[in-house]
Design a protein around this motif. Structure first.
Motif, PDB file in Angstrom:
ATOM      1  N   GLN A  55       0.846  -1.189   0.000  1.00  0.00           N
ATOM      2  CA  GLN A  55       0.000   0.000   0.000  1.00  0.00           C
ATOM      3  C   GLN A  55       0.881   1.238   0.000  1.00  0.00           C
ATOM      4  OE1 GLN A  55      -2.384  -0.318   3.486  1.00  0.00           O
ATOM      5  NE2 GLN A  55      -3.656  -1.960   2.693  1.00  0.00           N
ATOM      6  N   PRO A  56       0.362   2.360  -0.533  1.00  0.00           N
ATOM      7  CA  PRO A  56       1.160   3.583  -0.503  1.00  0.00           C
ATOM      8  C   PRO A  56       1.322   4.089   0.932  1.00  0.00           C
ATOM      9  CG  PRO A  56      -1.038   4.037  -1.328  1.00  0.00           C
ATOM     10  CD  PRO A  56      -0.915   2.547  -1.202  1.00  0.00           C
ATOM     11  N   ARG A  57       2.360   4.855   1.143  1.00  0.00           N
ATOM     12  CA  ARG A  57       2.603   5.403   2.486  1.00  0.00           C
ATOM     13  C   ARG A  57       1.459   6.337   2.895  1.00  0.00           C
ATOM     14  NH1 ARG A  57       8.914   7.203   2.884  1.00  0.00           N
ATOM     15  NH2 ARG A  57       9.760   5.112   2.791  1.00  0.00           N
ATOM     16  N   PRO A  58       1.076   6.302   4.159  1.00  0.00           N
ATOM     17  CA  PRO A  58       0.035   7.246   4.599  1.00  0.00           C
ATOM     18  C   PRO A  58       0.595   8.664   4.597  1.00  0.00           C
ATOM     19  CG  PRO A  58       0.903   6.015   6.450  1.00  0.00           C
ATOM     20  CD  PRO A  58       1.520   5.420   5.227  1.00  0.00           C
ATOM     21  N   ARG A  59      -0.279   9.648   4.366  1.00  0.00           N
ATOM     22  CA  ARG A  59       0.200  11.025   4.298  1.00  0.00           C
ATOM     23  C   ARG A  59       0.612  11.498   5.674  1.00  0.00           C
ATOM     24  NH1 ARG A  59      -2.867  15.570   5.424  1.00  0.00           N
ATOM     25  NH2 ARG A  59      -4.936  15.146   6.220  1.00  0.00           N
ATOM     26  N   ARG A  60       1.564  12.400   5.689  1.00  0.00           N
ATOM     27  CA  ARG A  60       2.072  12.925   6.952  1.00  0.00           C
ATOM     28  C   ARG A  60       1.085  13.951   7.512  1.00  0.00           C
ATOM     29  NH1 ARG A  60       8.098  13.848   7.579  1.00  0.00           N
ATOM     30  NH2 ARG A  60       8.376  11.738   8.300  1.00  0.00           N
ATOM     31  N   VAL A  61       1.117  14.120   8.796  1.00  0.00           N
ATOM     32  CA  VAL A  61       0.228  15.058   9.463  1.00  0.00           C
ATOM     33  C   VAL A  61       0.877  16.437   9.390  1.00  0.00           C
ATOM     34  CG1 VAL A  61      -0.875  15.644  11.631  1.00  0.00           C
ATOM     35  CG2 VAL A  61      -0.612  13.263  10.980  1.00  0.00           C
ATOM     36  N   GLY A  62       0.112  17.411   8.897  1.00  0.00           N
ATOM     37  CA  GLY A  62       0.636  18.754   8.738  1.00  0.00           C
ATOM     38  C   GLY A  62       0.479  19.573  10.010  1.00  0.00           C
TER      39      GLY A  62
END
Length: 102
Positions: free
Chosen positions: A28-35
């Motif tokens: 699976q693609p990496r989860p997005r980082r928290v901004g």
């Protein structure tokens, strides 16, 4: 019922393990980082929840006894305050009725 079934050769019950020195596969693609905005929103939300659950101020028993004794005085003060607010409201209405509209 003495028959035993054999498994296929090479079958494994666990997923394939990466070899040493090889990068692990990502299915699976990496989860997005928290901004930073997400972090601020989280902190504000937690602070609001904590603020809403803060304990109330307990009144001492001596103050409760004084308040019950002076209940009539409290009612009189409240009535006077309500009458003053009504007078202010009436005065404002009277002023609006007499001053010409611009």
């Amino acid at each position: 019922m003495n028959t035993t079934l054999s498994t296929k050769p090479g079958r494994h019950d666990h997923p394939p393990q990466p070899r040493p020195g090889q990068a692990p596969e990502r299915s699976q693609p990496r989860p997005r980082r928290v901004g930073p905005i997400d972090r601020i929103a989280l902190h504000v939300g937690v602070a609001l929840i904590k603020w809403g659950r803060r304990p109330g101020v307990a009144r001492p028993a001596s103050r409760v006894a004084v308040e019950t004794a002076d209940w009539e005085a409290v009612l009189r003060v409240r009535e006077q305050r309500e009458r003053a607010m009504e007078r202010l409201h009436v005065d404002l209405l009277r002023y609006r009725m007499t001053v010409p509209f611009r």
